[in-house]
Design a protein around this motif. Structure first.
Motif, PDB file in Angstrom:
ATOM      1  N   PRO A   1      -0.566  -3.181  -1.613  1.00  0.00           N
ATOM      2  CA  PRO A   1      -0.354  -4.381  -0.789  1.00  0.00           C
ATOM      3  C   PRO A   1       0.171  -5.581  -1.559  1.00  0.00           C
ATOM      4  CG  PRO A   1      -2.697  -3.932  -1.054  1.00  0.00           C
ATOM      5  CD  PRO A   1      -1.966  -2.742  -1.581  1.00  0.00           C
ATOM      6  N   VAL A   2      -0.287  -5.777  -2.803  1.00  0.00           N
ATOM      7  CA  VAL A   2       0.168  -6.939  -3.561  1.00  0.00           C
ATOM      8  C   VAL A   2       1.648  -6.811  -3.909  1.00  0.00           C
ATOM      9  CG1 VAL A   2      -0.502  -6.040  -5.847  1.00  0.00           C
ATOM     10  CG2 VAL A   2      -0.386  -8.515  -5.457  1.00  0.00           C
ATOM     11  N   HIS A   3       2.116  -5.576  -4.176  1.00  0.00           N
ATOM     12  CA  HIS A   3       3.537  -5.392  -4.484  1.00  0.00           C
ATOM     13  C   HIS A   3       4.402  -5.484  -3.230  1.00  0.00           C
ATOM     14  CE1 HIS A   3       2.315  -4.068  -8.525  1.00  0.00           C
ATOM     15  NE2 HIS A   3       3.551  -4.415  -8.848  1.00  0.00           N
ATOM     16  N   VAL A   4       3.883  -5.009  -2.109  1.00  0.00           N
ATOM     17  CA  VAL A   4       4.618  -5.182  -0.855  1.00  0.00           C
ATOM     18  C   VAL A   4       4.808  -6.665  -0.568  1.00  0.00           C
ATOM     19  CG1 VAL A   4       4.480  -4.900   1.650  1.00  0.00           C
ATOM     20  CG2 VAL A   4       3.944  -2.975   0.158  1.00  0.00           C
ATOM     21  N   TYR A   5       3.747  -7.442  -0.740  1.00  0.00           N
ATOM     22  CA  TYR A   5       3.810  -8.884  -0.477  1.00  0.00           C
ATOM     23  C   TYR A   5       4.774  -9.580  -1.449  1.00  0.00           C
ATOM     24  CZ  TYR A   5       2.454 -13.779  -0.203  1.00  0.00           C
ATOM     25  OH  TYR A   5       2.483 -15.145  -0.075  1.00  0.00           O
ATOM     26  N   ILE A   6       4.631  -9.296  -2.745  1.00  0.00           N
ATOM     27  CA  ILE A   6       5.465  -9.984  -3.743  1.00  0.00           C
ATOM     28  C   ILE A   6       6.941  -9.630  -3.560  1.00  0.00           C
ATOM     29  CG2 ILE A   6       5.995 -10.135  -6.206  1.00  0.00           C
ATOM     30  CD1 ILE A   6       3.015  -9.853  -6.781  1.00  0.00           C
ATOM     31  N   LEU A   7       7.234  -8.341  -3.353  1.00  0.00           N
ATOM     32  CA  LEU A   7       8.630  -7.929  -3.190  1.00  0.00           C
ATOM     33  C   LEU A   7       9.225  -8.472  -1.897  1.00  0.00           C
ATOM     34  CD1 LEU A   7       8.360  -4.255  -4.510  1.00  0.00           C
ATOM     35  CD2 LEU A   7       9.554  -6.165  -5.618  1.00  0.00           C
ATOM     36  N   TRP A   8       8.408  -8.566  -0.857  1.00  0.00           N
ATOM     37  CA  TRP A   8       8.879  -9.132   0.417  1.00  0.00           C
ATOM     38  C   TRP A   8       9.221 -10.605   0.274  1.00  0.00           C
ATOM     39  CZ3 TRP A   8       5.555 -12.312   3.763  1.00  0.00           C
ATOM     40  CH2 TRP A   8       6.206 -12.721   4.947  1.00  0.00           C
ATOM     41  N   ARG A   9       8.370 -11.333  -0.485  1.00  0.00           N
ATOM     42  CA  ARG A   9       8.576 -12.771  -0.630  1.00  0.00           C
ATOM     43  C   ARG A   9       9.600 -13.132  -1.711  1.00  0.00           C
ATOM     44  NH1 ARG A   9       4.789 -16.589   0.842  1.00  0.00           N
ATOM     45  NH2 ARG A   9       6.402 -17.988   0.016  1.00  0.00           N
ATOM     46  N   TYR A  10       9.605 -12.359  -2.810  1.00  0.00           N
ATOM     47  CA  TYR A  10      10.382 -12.798  -3.967  1.00  0.00           C
ATOM     48  C   TYR A  10      11.435 -11.793  -4.446  1.00  0.00           C
ATOM     49  CZ  TYR A  10       6.580 -16.149  -4.020  1.00  0.00           C
ATOM     50  OH  TYR A  10       5.672 -17.113  -3.655  1.00  0.00           O
ATOM     51  N   GLY A  11      11.363 -10.559  -4.001  1.00  0.00           N
ATOM     52  CA  GLY A  11      12.401  -9.574  -4.286  1.00  0.00           C
ATOM     53  C   GLY A  11      12.705  -9.384  -5.756  1.00  0.00           C
ATOM     54  N   LEU A  12      13.999  -9.520  -6.097  1.00  0.00           N
ATOM     55  CA  LEU A  12      14.466  -9.200  -7.445  1.00  0.00           C
ATOM     56  C   LEU A  12      13.925 -10.150  -8.509  1.00  0.00           C
ATOM     57  CD1 LEU A  12      18.190  -8.201  -6.826  1.00  0.00           C
ATOM     58  CD2 LEU A  12      16.258  -6.703  -7.361  1.00  0.00           C
ATOM     59  N   SER A  13      13.518 -11.339  -8.124  1.00  0.00           N
ATOM     60  CA  SER A  13      12.986 -12.274  -9.129  1.00  0.00           C
ATOM     61  C   SER A  13      11.718 -11.713  -9.772  1.00  0.00           C
ATOM     62  CB  SER A  13      12.709 -13.639  -8.506  1.00  0.00           C
ATOM     63  OG  SER A  13      11.772 -13.534  -7.444  1.00  0.00           O
ATOM     64  N   TYR A  14      10.942 -10.961  -8.990  1.00  0.00           N
ATOM     65  CA  TYR A  14       9.752 -10.313  -9.557  1.00  0.00           C
ATOM     66  C   TYR A  14      10.156  -9.207 -10.518  1.00  0.00           C
ATOM     67  CZ  TYR A  14       5.614  -7.314  -9.884  1.00  0.00           C
ATOM     68  OH  TYR A  14       4.584  -6.541 -10.345  1.00  0.00           O
ATOM     69  N   VAL A  15      11.177  -8.444 -10.153  1.00  0.00           N
ATOM     70  CA  VAL A  15      11.648  -7.355 -11.013  1.00  0.00           C
ATOM     71  C   VAL A  15      12.142  -7.908 -12.337  1.00  0.00           C
ATOM     72  CG1 VAL A  15      13.299  -5.462 -11.231  1.00  0.00           C
ATOM     73  CG2 VAL A  15      12.250  -5.946  -9.008  1.00  0.00           C
ATOM     74  N   LYS A  16      12.877  -8.998 -12.302  1.00  0.00           N
ATOM     75  CA  LYS A  16      13.377  -9.618 -13.525  1.00  0.00           C
ATOM     76  C   LYS A  16      12.222 -10.131 -14.389  1.00  0.00           C
ATOM     77  CE  LYS A  16      17.757 -11.073 -11.454  1.00  0.00           C
ATOM     78  NZ  LYS A  16      18.581 -12.241 -11.013  1.00  0.00           N
ATOM     79  N   TYR A  17      11.239 -10.722 -13.735  1.00  0.00           N
ATOM     80  CA  TYR A  17      10.066 -11.217 -14.468  1.00  0.00           C
ATOM     81  C   TYR A  17       9.296 -10.063 -15.098  1.00  0.00           C
ATOM     82  CZ  TYR A  17       5.762 -13.849 -15.378  1.00  0.00           C
ATOM     83  OH  TYR A  17       4.688 -14.439 -15.985  1.00  0.00           O
ATOM     84  N   ALA A  18       9.155  -8.967 -14.335  1.00  0.00           N
ATOM     85  CA  ALA A  18       8.389  -7.816 -14.813  1.00  0.00           C
ATOM     86  C   ALA A  18       9.015  -7.193 -16.054  1.00  0.00           C
ATOM     87  CB  ALA A  18       8.272  -6.771 -13.706  1.00  0.00           C
ATOM     88  N   ARG A  19      10.328  -7.241 -16.164  1.00  0.00           N
ATOM     89  CA  ARG A  19      10.987  -6.664 -17.336  1.00  0.00           C
ATOM     90  C   ARG A  19      10.572  -7.376 -18.619  1.00  0.00           C
ATOM     91  NH1 ARG A  19      17.116  -6.347 -14.813  1.00  0.00           N
ATOM     92  NH2 ARG A  19      16.792  -4.486 -13.487  1.00  0.00           N
ATOM     93  N   LYS A  20      10.307  -8.678 -18.524  1.00  0.00           N
ATOM     94  CA  LYS A  20       9.933  -9.458 -19.694  1.00  0.00           C
ATOM     95  C   LYS A  20       8.445  -9.346 -20.020  1.00  0.00           C
ATOM     96  CE  LYS A  20      13.511 -12.926 -18.719  1.00  0.00           C
ATOM     97  NZ  LYS A  20      13.762 -14.359 -18.398  1.00  0.00           N
ATOM     98  N   ARG A  21       7.613  -9.204 -18.977  1.00  0.00           N
ATOM     99  CA  ARG A  21       6.159  -9.259 -19.177  1.00  0.00           C
ATOM    100  C   ARG A  21       5.468  -7.933 -18.866  1.00  0.00           C
ATOM    101  NH1 ARG A  21       2.961 -13.380 -21.321  1.00  0.00           N
ATOM    102  NH2 ARG A  21       1.462 -13.086 -19.640  1.00  0.00           N
ATOM    103  N   LEU A  22       6.230  -6.856 -18.734  1.00  0.00           N
ATOM    104  CA  LEU A  22       5.653  -5.586 -18.285  1.00  0.00           C
ATOM    105  C   LEU A  22       4.556  -5.093 -19.222  1.00  0.00           C
ATOM    106  CD1 LEU A  22       5.713  -3.290 -16.216  1.00  0.00           C
ATOM    107  CD2 LEU A  22       7.422  -2.148 -17.654  1.00  0.00           C
ATOM    108  N   VAL A  23       4.821  -5.112 -20.521  1.00  0.00           N
ATOM    109  CA  VAL A  23       3.849  -4.574 -21.479  1.00  0.00           C
ATOM    110  C   VAL A  23       2.571  -5.402 -21.469  1.00  0.00           C
ATOM    111  CG1 VAL A  23       3.384  -4.112 -23.915  1.00  0.00           C
ATOM    112  CG2 VAL A  23       5.620  -3.563 -22.946  1.00  0.00           C
TER     113      VAL A  23
END
Length: 278
Positions: A184-206
């Protein structure tokens, strides 16, 4: 209780404070909670093949818990955007057992004298902490934003307590919590923010994923310790996470330390311990 079990519980408390530090230190607190949930999901996948299936009777509680956890991620990210961690974390973790006890009291479950002493000590500690922060510019809205997170913690605590009982296997139930919570948290974040979350995740994934591992490790160690020591004692010792949270916030986040804040945190811990042991 053996010294090894005691140290393990204290380490679990440290891990809990650590993953909160990771969320607080990130540039986007909501995205950090998503990465934390993803880390817990990855950890749960490793354990799932070795556990029995979850009984059908436990699924309704899992759904309630999942809903509460989505609210938890939203509330904790909002709190850490506005308030120092040493304040927000203390209020969130300290108030949760207080609210849970009061909810049980409203449901007809009596409280002992020791529990009432814990309630009063907790309330005094939180008010003392709030007054320290109000002198530095915070208002009641910052207190409320932390307290509402405690209400959500109370919700999933009650749901998980009943769900683990219905499941007959606490380890299986806990693993499914970490598996389902990421959705649910990823559905919400991706619905609201889309690719900006993906870009952020690439930097802070580890770092974010490690926070999720710390979250699951903290819960798993506590669960293991409860098989070797009294549950109330383990739960009480876990409240030392509030102390670790304050120390880590001062050290890593450069938050200000005052004697009043330190004393308030100790009062909150003492009150929580009294409630757990009562």
């Amino acid at each position: 209780m053996s010294p090894f079990v005691l140290l393990a519980i204290l380490f679990a408390a440290f891990l809990h404070a650590l993953w909160n530090i990771i969320v607080k230190s990130g540039g986007n607190k909501l995205f950090e909670t998503g990465l934390n949930a993803f880390g817990g999901f990855c950890g749960a996948l490793c354990f799932l093949p070795f556990l029995p299936p979850l009984p059908q009777a436990a699924w309704p509680y899992l759904v309630i818990s999942c809903t509460c956890h989505l609210g938890y991620y939203l509330c904790i990210s909002a709190a850490y955007e506005r308030v120092d961690m040493s304040f927000a974390y203390t209020v969130m973790r300290g108030s949760a057992p207080l609210l849970t006890s009061l909810a049980l009291l409203a449901a007809g479950v009596g409280m002992s004298l020791g529990a009432w002493c814990g309630v009063l000590t907790l309330c005094a500690g939180i008010l003392f902490l709030a007054s320290d922060n109000m002198r530095r510019g915070y208002g009641w809205s910052e207190v409320f934003i932390s307290l509402r997170t405690s209400c959500v913690i109370m919700g999933y605590t009650l749901a998980d307590g009943l769900g683990a009982r219905e499941s007959g296997n606490a380890a299986t139930y806990t693993t499914w919590i970490f598996l389902i919570n990421a959705l649910p948290v990823h559905v919400y974040i991706l619905w609201r923010y889309g690719l900006s979350y993906v870009k952020y995740a690439r930097k802070r994934l580890v770092v974010g994923t490690l926070g999720g591992f710390a979250s699951m490790g903290s819960y798993g160690i506590a669960l293991w310790a409860m098989t070797l020591a009294p549950i109330a004692v383990v739960a009480a010792l876990r409240e030392t996470s509030v102390i670790f949270g304050m120390l880590l916030a001062v050290w890593l986040l450069r938050e200000r330390f005052t004697l009043q804040r330190g004393f308030s945190v100790l009062m909150v811990v003492a009150g929580a311990v009294l409630l757990k042991l009562a």
